[in-house]
Write a protein that holds these residues in place. Structure first.
Motif, PDB file in Angstrom:
ATOM      1  N   HIS A   1      54.250  27.411  57.038  1.00  0.00           N
ATOM      2  CA  HIS A   1      53.846  26.289  57.888  1.00  0.00           C
ATOM      3  C   HIS A   1      53.935  24.937  57.174  1.00  0.00           C
ATOM      4  O   HIS A   1      53.365  23.958  57.644  1.00  0.00           O
ATOM      5  CB  HIS A   1      52.440  26.533  58.439  1.00  0.00           C
ATOM      6  CG  HIS A   1      52.398  27.671  59.406  1.00  0.00           C
ATOM      7  ND1 HIS A   1      52.653  27.536  60.740  1.00  0.00           N
ATOM      8  CD2 HIS A   1      52.176  28.997  59.206  1.00  0.00           C
ATOM      9  CE1 HIS A   1      52.583  28.720  61.331  1.00  0.00           C
ATOM     10  NE2 HIS A   1      52.284  29.621  60.432  1.00  0.00           N
ATOM     11  N   HIS A   2      54.642  24.899  56.057  1.00  0.00           N
ATOM     12  CA  HIS A   2      54.813  23.641  55.304  1.00  0.00           C
ATOM     13  C   HIS A   2      53.458  22.982  55.065  1.00  0.00           C
ATOM     14  O   HIS A   2      53.277  21.792  55.304  1.00  0.00           O
ATOM     15  CB  HIS A   2      55.753  22.684  56.047  1.00  0.00           C
ATOM     16  CG  HIS A   2      57.051  23.318  56.405  1.00  0.00           C
ATOM     17  ND1 HIS A   2      58.009  23.611  55.461  1.00  0.00           N
ATOM     18  CD2 HIS A   2      57.527  23.777  57.590  1.00  0.00           C
ATOM     19  CE1 HIS A   2      59.025  24.205  56.055  1.00  0.00           C
ATOM     20  NE2 HIS A   2      58.770  24.325  57.343  1.00  0.00           N
TER      21      HIS A   2
ATOM     22  N   ALA B   1      42.752  24.992  46.235  1.00  0.00           N
ATOM     23  CA  ALA B   1      41.398  24.978  46.783  1.00  0.00           C
ATOM     24  C   ALA B   1      41.415  25.226  48.285  1.00  0.00           C
ATOM     25  O   ALA B   1      40.543  25.913  48.825  1.00  0.00           O
ATOM     26  CB  ALA B   1      40.737  23.634  46.479  1.00  0.00           C
ATOM     27  N   MET B   2      42.410  24.677  48.961  1.00  0.00           N
ATOM     28  CA  MET B   2      42.548  24.920  50.404  1.00  0.00           C
ATOM     29  C   MET B   2      42.747  26.412  50.658  1.00  0.00           C
ATOM     30  O   MET B   2      42.140  27.006  51.555  1.00  0.00           O
ATOM     31  CB  MET B   2      43.766  24.165  50.966  1.00  0.00           C
ATOM     32  CG  MET B   2      43.604  22.673  51.064  1.00  0.00           C
ATOM     33  SD  MET B   2      42.602  22.240  52.515  1.00  0.00           S
ATOM     34  CE  MET B   2      42.799  20.442  52.473  1.00  0.00           C
ATOM     35  N   VAL B   3      43.636  27.029  49.866  1.00  0.00           N
ATOM     36  CA  VAL B   3      43.948  28.456  50.043  1.00  0.00           C
ATOM     37  C   VAL B   3      42.682  29.295  49.818  1.00  0.00           C
ATOM     38  O   VAL B   3      42.363  30.179  50.619  1.00  0.00           O
ATOM     39  CB  VAL B   3      45.084  28.885  49.089  1.00  0.00           C
ATOM     40  CG1 VAL B   3      45.232  30.400  49.048  1.00  0.00           C
ATOM     41  CG2 VAL B   3      46.404  28.232  49.511  1.00  0.00           C
TER      42      VAL B   3
ATOM     43  N   CYS C   1      47.651  13.629  50.771  1.00  0.00           N
ATOM     44  CA  CYS C   1      48.945  13.484  51.441  1.00  0.00           C
ATOM     45  C   CYS C   1      48.739  13.487  52.953  1.00  0.00           C
ATOM     46  O   CYS C   1      49.691  13.310  53.702  1.00  0.00           O
ATOM     47  CB  CYS C   1      49.874  14.648  51.101  1.00  0.00           C
ATOM     48  SG  CYS C   1      50.138  14.952  49.360  1.00  0.00           S
ATOM     49  N   THR C   2      47.507  13.748  53.391  1.00  0.00           N
ATOM     50  CA  THR C   2      47.136  13.890  54.800  1.00  0.00           C
ATOM     51  C   THR C   2      47.976  14.953  55.495  1.00  0.00           C
ATOM     52  O   THR C   2      48.390  14.793  56.630  1.00  0.00           O
ATOM     53  CB  THR C   2      47.202  12.559  55.574  1.00  0.00           C
ATOM     54  OG1 THR C   2      48.571  12.170  55.704  1.00  0.00           O
ATOM     55  CG2 THR C   2      46.404  11.480  54.891  1.00  0.00           C
ATOM     56  N   GLY C   3      48.206  16.045  54.805  1.00  0.00           N
ATOM     57  CA  GLY C   3      49.010  17.118  55.393  1.00  0.00           C
ATOM     58  C   GLY C   3      48.179  18.128  56.164  1.00  0.00           C
ATOM     59  O   GLY C   3      48.506  19.313  56.189  1.00  0.00           O
ATOM     60  N   TYR C   4      47.107  17.662  56.788  1.00  0.00           N
ATOM     61  CA  TYR C   4      46.158  18.596  57.408  1.00  0.00           C
ATOM     62  C   TYR C   4      46.761  19.443  58.530  1.00  0.00           C
ATOM     63  O   TYR C   4      46.391  20.596  58.698  1.00  0.00           O
ATOM     64  CB  TYR C   4      44.936  17.840  57.961  1.00  0.00           C
ATOM     65  CG  TYR C   4      44.119  17.163  56.885  1.00  0.00           C
ATOM     66  CD1 TYR C   4      43.332  17.915  56.016  1.00  0.00           C
ATOM     67  CD2 TYR C   4      44.145  15.783  56.732  1.00  0.00           C
ATOM     68  CE1 TYR C   4      42.584  17.291  55.026  1.00  0.00           C
ATOM     69  CE2 TYR C   4      43.398  15.158  55.741  1.00  0.00           C
ATOM     70  CZ  TYR C   4      42.620  15.908  54.898  1.00  0.00           C
ATOM     71  OH  TYR C   4      41.879  15.304  53.920  1.00  0.00           O
TER      72      TYR C   4
ATOM     73  N   ASP D   1      50.115  22.351  68.182  1.00  0.00           N
ATOM     74  CA  ASP D   1      51.396  21.674  68.293  1.00  0.00           C
ATOM     75  C   ASP D   1      51.411  20.486  67.338  1.00  0.00           C
ATOM     76  O   ASP D   1      50.667  19.539  67.515  1.00  0.00           O
ATOM     77  CB  ASP D   1      51.597  21.210  69.739  1.00  0.00           C
ATOM     78  CG  ASP D   1      52.950  20.567  69.923  1.00  0.00           C
ATOM     79  OD1 ASP D   1      53.160  19.972  70.978  1.00  0.00           O
ATOM     80  OD2 ASP D   1      53.788  20.671  69.016  1.00  0.00           O
ATOM     81  N   SER D   2      52.179  20.581  66.292  1.00  0.00           N
ATOM     82  CA  SER D   2      52.237  19.451  65.364  1.00  0.00           C
ATOM     83  C   SER D   2      53.679  19.209  65.044  1.00  0.00           C
ATOM     84  O   SER D   2      54.104  18.913  64.013  1.00  0.00           O
ATOM     85  CB  SER D   2      51.399  19.722  64.129  1.00  0.00           C
ATOM     86  OG  SER D   2      51.781  20.940  63.536  1.00  0.00           O
TER      87      SER D   2
END
Lengths: 293, 158
Positions: free
Chosen positions: B95-96, B106-108, B137-140, B157-158
């Motif tokens: 999902h990039h 940390a997200m993972v 990076c605001t890649g939320y 949907d992004s």
């Protein structure tokens, strides 16, 4: 490594913890550390000695004599998920779910939040709303302190420097009990700008026979809204129609008068929490949803 | 005074001597070379230092190493290999869900802990759980998509 140097002792018995606390004027208790360690990292707090109480047997949830007794080391994540807490003290479960983020709730403790007494914190306000009791242990014995008398000011309580919060006690939620904690924060998990806890009990005829309420984020301690809601006519009411919600909101807002950010917010949150509490008391579903307003 | 600490790091028994003010973050990075735990703000705000202690996500900058006696610590290095990614890492790749990579370990780990308790979490719950981890990076959107995909949710949907 940002904190200033300090000594560290891990207590395995209550007596050892109290003795260590009394041994140094600059001793400080560490439980979850989620408020203390940031203060140490910023060097706003520089304790000479940390007394680690995590090994004390205080991660306990007990129900007896119509009271829920929670040990001070119960972590927020347990308040949130424990089936007994969710059923017997739904307001605490809902309040805990609003604290910080999952990693914070995995470490932060009930006793730590109460003793730290951050005026924006959820659990102190929930305890005041529930008319709970804080159990403090000192070398002279145990003190039972009403939550309404426990908080003195910003980060300040009536706790003596060598006393330790060992638990809290709240009444078991009755059959027609309705509780709600509403807060508003600009971002999920941030400190709430304000929050309001409401808890009510209805009789068999659906009339409100008991209530408690408190706000956080307003003033230097939790603000007890019990009298405000009583005077507004919530006690004895069997319904919360628009006019009662509006007058209660206006009365609650006055407790934050002069604070442009919070005055209206406290009113809105009070109305929302009161509405939830009635719906939950009637529906028999007193469990919280943990959602922000 | 230094304290001896016995604990487990990524499945292996370990013993160190640590000053009380050394955080778990300091120790995993500097003593064990586990640099997947990132030092961001070092006061609990950014979440980049998240590790698992006894399976629960915690901020390693807010835990002193001396408090980890007898505990089991897992960093991102314990999950997956370049040849066989952990399903969460695979979902992030698909999902990039990473750009510079600073917040990614940390997200993972936060997402792994969350789905262990709420395998069918809703998108709202996932967003709330990840709110304590900042991505500059605001890649939320990609990150939320990745976690949603493992919770059996249609990615947004992004």
């Amino acid at each position: 490594m940002k904190p200033a140097p300090f000594e560290y002792v891990r207590a395995t018995q209550l007596g050892d913890a109290l003795a260590a606390l009394a041994s140094d004027d600059d001793a400080k208790v560490i439980a979850g550390g989620q408020s203390l360690v940031p203060l140490m990292a910023l060097r706003l707090a520089r304790p000479a000695l940390l007394v680690d109480v995590n090994d004390l047997p205080l991660d306990t949830v007990e129900v007896a004599n119509n009271e829920v007794r929670l040990g001070s080391l119960v972590r927020h994540v347990r308040l949130e998920r424990d089936a007994v807490v969710v059923r017997a003290a739904p307001l605490l479960a809902e309040a805990a779910a609003l604290i910080g983020y999952p990693a914070i709730r995995n470490r932060g403790t009930l006793g730590g939040s109460v003793a730290h007494a951050d005026p924006a914190a959820e659990l102190p306000a929930a305890l005041v709303a529930l008319d709970g009791v804080v159990l403090a242990e000192g070398r002279e014995g145990t003190r039972r302190i009403s939550a309404r008398d426990f908080f003195e000011g910003f980060l300040t309580t009536v706790l003596a420097p060598d006393e330790l919060v060992v638990g809290v006690q709240v009444p078991v939620a009755a059959e027609r009990h309705g509780a709600s904690f509403r807060e508003w924060a600009p971002r999920a998990g941030d400190f709430a700008v304000a929050g309001v806890a409401v808890v009510i009990e209805l009789d068999a005829g659906g009339v409100c026979v008991s209530l408690g309420a408190a706000a956080c984020g307003v003033g230097s301690t939790p603000v007890d809204l019990h009298e405000v809601l009583t005077d507004a006519g919530v006690l004895g009411a069997s319904d919360v129609g628009d006019s009662l919600l509006r007058s209660t909101a206006q009365a609650a807002a006055r407790t934050a008068r002069g604070d442009d950010d919070r005055e209206q917010l406290v009113g809105l949150l009070t109305a929302a929490a009161l509405h939830d509490a009635f719906a939950r008391a009637r529906g028999g579903d007193a469990s919280g949803t943990g959602v922000a307003a | 005074m230094k304290h001896r600490v016995k604990f487990e790091v990524n499945g292996e028994a370990a013993e160190i001597e640590a000053e009380p003010r050394e955080t778990l973050l300091d120790v995993v990075r500097e003593r064990f070379g586990l640099t997947g735990a990132h030092a961001g703000c070092e006061h609990g705000a950014c979440g980049a230092c998240t590790v698992l202690v006894d399976g629960a996500a915690v901020r390693s900058c807010l835990l002193f190493a001396v408090q980890c006696e007898g505990r089991s610590v897992q960093t991102i290095e314990a999950f997956g290999t370049p040849a066989a990614l952990h399903p969460m890492q695979e979902a992030f790749r698909t999902h990039h869900a990473l750009q510079c990579g600073f917040c990614t370990p940390a997200m993972v780990l936060t997402a792994i802990d969350m789905l262990a308790h709420s395998p069918n979490a809703t998108e709202t719950e996932i967003r709330a759980a990840l709110a304590g981890n900042l991505c500059r990076c605001t890649g939320y959107a990609g990150i939320v998509d990745a976690v949603c995909s493992l919770a059996g949710r249609e990615p947004v949907d992004s």
